[in-house]
Design an enzyme around this catalytic site. Structure first.
Site, PDB file in Angstrom:
ATOM      1  N   HIS A 103      84.036  51.695  30.350  1.00  0.00           N
ATOM      2  CA  HIS A 103      84.714  51.934  31.627  1.00  0.00           C
ATOM      3  C   HIS A 103      84.921  53.431  31.852  1.00  0.00           C
ATOM      4  CE1 HIS A 103      87.821  50.977  34.781  1.00  0.00           C
ATOM      5  NE2 HIS A 103      88.226  52.190  34.422  1.00  0.00           N
ATOM      6  N   GLU A 104      85.452  54.115  30.844  1.00  0.00           N
ATOM      7  CA  GLU A 104      85.767  55.537  31.015  1.00  0.00           C
ATOM      8  C   GLU A 104      84.507  56.384  31.137  1.00  0.00           C
ATOM      9  OE1 GLU A 104      88.565  56.395  31.873  1.00  0.00           O
ATOM     10  OE2 GLU A 104      89.692  54.622  31.281  1.00  0.00           O
ATOM     11  N   HIS A 129      83.142  56.280  34.615  1.00  0.00           N
ATOM     12  CA  HIS A 129      83.815  57.166  35.567  1.00  0.00           C
ATOM     13  C   HIS A 129      83.101  58.518  35.618  1.00  0.00           C
ATOM     14  CE1 HIS A 129      87.189  55.091  37.240  1.00  0.00           C
ATOM     15  NE2 HIS A 129      87.752  54.818  36.082  1.00  0.00           N
ATOM     16  N   TYR A 178      88.787  59.016  45.257  1.00  0.00           N
ATOM     17  CA  TYR A 178      89.689  58.113  44.541  1.00  0.00           C
ATOM     18  C   TYR A 178      90.923  57.754  45.351  1.00  0.00           C
ATOM     19  CZ  TYR A 178      91.389  55.912  40.282  1.00  0.00           C
ATOM     20  OH  TYR A 178      91.804  55.003  39.339  1.00  0.00           O
ATOM     21  N   GLU A 207      86.896  52.338  40.687  1.00  0.00           N
ATOM     22  CA  GLU A 207      87.404  51.542  39.570  1.00  0.00           C
ATOM     23  C   GLU A 207      86.488  50.355  39.272  1.00  0.00           C
ATOM     24  OE1 GLU A 207      89.961  51.509  37.278  1.00  0.00           O
ATOM     25  OE2 GLU A 207      89.947  53.626  37.850  1.00  0.00           O
ATOM     26  N   ASP A 245      99.489  53.957  43.981  1.00  0.00           N
ATOM     27  CA  ASP A 245      98.249  53.945  43.202  1.00  0.00           C
ATOM     28  C   ASP A 245      97.048  54.328  44.057  1.00  0.00           C
ATOM     29  OD1 ASP A 245      96.524  53.601  41.063  1.00  0.00           O
ATOM     30  OD2 ASP A 245      96.411  51.425  41.285  1.00  0.00           O
ATOM     31  N   HIS A 304      93.604  50.072  41.689  1.00  0.00           N
ATOM     32  CA  HIS A 304      93.478  49.154  40.561  1.00  0.00           C
ATOM     33  C   HIS A 304      93.728  47.706  40.972  1.00  0.00           C
ATOM     34  CE1 HIS A 304      94.185  52.996  38.392  1.00  0.00           C
ATOM     35  NE2 HIS A 304      93.345  52.462  37.526  1.00  0.00           N
TER      36      HIS A 304
END
Length: 448
Positions: free
Chosen positions: A155-156, A159, A170, A179, A252, A257
Site C-alpha cells: 500500500h505505502e 503511494h 489528496y 487511497e 480526513d 479513507h
C-alpha cells in the site's frame, strides 16, 4: 514532500475514546508526528548504493530518519523480524510492478527504496514521506507491528507510484482514488504471493495487524466495505460500499479513507468478473488508467471512464463493476470533493471570539481528534497566556489552503474567530504549539 500514513483518523478517534489513557496517548502520538514532519526536511537522508534495489534501516525506537542500515538487497535475513518483513515486502512489491507492469521501481527509473522500521515507541502507523517508507511497531494492545501484513508495505509503496504518475490530489474523490489505488495493488501483491486467483482472495487490507482479542478481520474489506471490524476499541467499520453511502465531509481531506471503499469494491468486482489473477487481469486495466492521461483531480466518474478506455476485451466486466457501485463513467471532473476552506471560512464548531479550537483529521486510520480552550474561562494561567500570545501573532492567511498530501493530517483551526483549514505541511512552529496546547496540554516544552 508527501507523507502517507496507514491508519485513518476515525480509527484513532475510536482508540482515544475507549482506552484508559487513549486521549493523552493519541494526541501525544499526533504531536510527535507533527514534530517529525516539521524537522524532517532538515534531516539528511543517507544515499544508498546505486546498485541496491532497497535498503532497510532501523530507527532503534527513535525518530531520526533514515536510521541505522541493517539490511540491503542481496543480503540474507538479519534475524530482526520487522527488518526481514520489510525487506521481503519491499522486494515483493518491486517485483510486482516490474514483472507484471514493466515498471522499474516507483519512479520507473530504478530508484532505490529506503525503508525504516522500529520508528518511535508504540507507534501505530506506517507512511511514505516522499523519500522513504517508515513503519512503527504498534502499541502492543490493539495493533501489532506494521510490517507484519505484506499489503501494508505494498500500500505505502504504491503511494509512491501514484505520486510519480497521476499525482492524484489528496482530497475529496481524487484523494479517495489515491487511497483506493494503494489498496488495489496491495491486494494484488498479497494474492500474487499466496498464489490466489481473484475469486480466491479474501480482499482484506491489514489482515493480521490487529492483536488477538480485537474484533477485526482487517482494516478494510474491498469486497464488502463496512464489514472489516466491529470492536469496542475501534468502533464499527464506516466505509460505504456504493455511492448511496458516499460521505460528504471536511474531515480526513474529504473522507479519503472512508469513500475509498467505493472504488475498492469496483476493482474487486471487476477482478472477479475478469477472472484469473487480479494483478494480471483487472490490475493491468487499473495500472494503465493510473499511468495514462488521468487528471490530478480526477473524480470517480473520470477514473471509471479512464479504466473503460483501456479495458479492451474486459470493458463489459469493468462497466458492470462501476455500475454496481453507482458510478457512471464520465470524462470530466465533478462531484463532491472540493478544495479545503481558506482563512475566513467556517472552521470547527462551537467557536467564539474568546475560544481556540483545533480539529485534526486524516492519517491512515482516518481518525479525528479535537479540542477547545475557552480563554475567558481557562483556569491554567500559563496555558491561557501562551495561547493569547500565539493567537495575537498568527496570521492564518499566510498558511491556509494548499494541496493536501496523501495520508497526512489536516487541521481545522479557529483562533478566536479567525478560521482556516491548514494542511500539516504548512504548519508553522507557532501553529504547532497551538495544536499542542489545545490537544495535549501536557506536551513537553521541547516541542516548542
Amino acid at each position: 514532500m508527501s507523507r502517507l500514513c496507514f491508519l485513518p483518523p476515525y480509527l484513532l478517534r475510536e482508540l482515544a475514546s475507549t482506552r484508559p489513557d487513549g486521549e493523552e496517548w493519541v494526541t501525544r502520538l499526533l504531536a510527535r508526528d507533527d514534530g517529525f514532519r516539521l524537522q524532517r526536511s532538515l534531516v539528511p537522508t543517507a544515499a544508498p548504493s546505486a546498485s541496491a534495489a532497497w535498503v532497510v534501516h532501523t530507527a532503534d525506537n527513535a525518530s531520526s530518519l533514515p536510521g541505522r542500515v541493517v539490511r540491503r538487497a542481496g543480503e540474507g535475513p538479519s534475524g530482526d523480524v520487522a527488518v526481514d518483513e520489510a525487506a521481503d515486502g519491499v522486494a515483493a512489491s518491486l517485483a510486482l510492478f516490474a514483472e507484471v507492469y514493466g515498471r522499474d521501481s516507483y519512479d520507473d527509473r530504478g530508484a532505490s527504496v529506503l525503508a525504516t522500521v522500529h520508528y518511535e515507541r508504540d507507534y501505530v502507523n506506517a507512511f511514505w514521506d516522499g523519500r522513504q517508507l517508515v513503519f512503527g511497531d504498534g502499541d502492543g494492545e490493539v495493533f501489532d507491528r506494521f510490517t507484519k501484513p505484506v499489503d501494508v508495505l505494498g500500500h505505502e509503496l504504491t503511494h509512491a507510484v501514484t505520486e510519480r504518475t497521476a499525482g492524484l490530489v489528496y482530497e475529496g474523490q481524487s484523494g479517495a482514488l489515491n487511497e483506493s489505488v494503494s489498496d488495489v495493488f496491495a491486494s494484488c501483491l498479497k494474492q500474487r504471493l499466496l498464489g490466489q486467483s481473484a475469486d480466491e482472495g479474501d480482499w482484506l487490507i491489514g489482515e493480521g495487524l490487529s492483536l488477538p482479542g480485537v474484533q477485526a478481520r482487517g482494516l478494510r474489506d474491498m469486497a464488502a466495505p463496512g464489514t472489516a471490524y466491529d470492536d469496542p476499541r475501534l468502533g464499527r467499520d464506516p466505509q460505504p460500499a456504493d455511492m448511496s453511502g458516499y460521505v460528504d465531509t471536511t474531515d480526513d481531506n474529504g473522507g479519503v479513507h472512508l469513500n475509498s471503499g467505493i472504488p475498492n469494491r469496483a476493482f474487486q468486482l471487476a477482478a472477479v468478473a475478469i477472472g484469473g489473477s487480479a494483478a494480471e487481469g483487472a490490475g493491468r486495466v487499473w495500472y494503465a488508467a493510473l499511468t495514462g492521461a488521468l487528471p490530478a483531480r480526477a473524480d470517480f466518474a473520470t477514473f471509471a471512464a479512464a479504466t473503460l478506455a483501456v479495458a479492451g476485451e474486459h470493458a463489459d466486466a469493468v462497466a458492470g463493476a462501476w455500475e454496481t457501485v453507482g458510478v457512471t463513467p464520465r470524462a470530466t471532473t465533478a462531484g463532491p470533493g472540493q478544495p479545503p476552506p481558506v482563512a475566513g471560512s467556517s472552521g470547527p464548531s462551537g467557536s467564539s471570539e474568546r475560544a481556540v479550537s483545533v480539529r485534526r483529521s486524516g492519517g491512515f486510520a482516518g481518525q479525528v481528534v479535537e479540542g477547545r480552550v475557552d480563554l475567558a474561562e481557562e483556569p491554567d494561567e500559563q496555558r491561557r497566556t501562551e495561547l493569547e500570545a500565539l493567537v495575537g501573532r498568527i496570521d492564518l492567511r499566510e498558511v491556509a489552503g494548499g494541496t493536501p498530501q496523501p495520508d497526512r493530517y489536516v487541521f481545522d483551526l479557529d483562533l478566536c474567530g479567525d478560521r482556516a483549514q491548514v494542511p500539516e505541511q504548512h504548519l508553522t512552529a507557532d501553529l504547532r504549539r497551538v495544536c499542542e496546547l489545545v490537544l495535549d496540554p501536557g506536551a513537553p516544552s521541547s516541542w516548542r
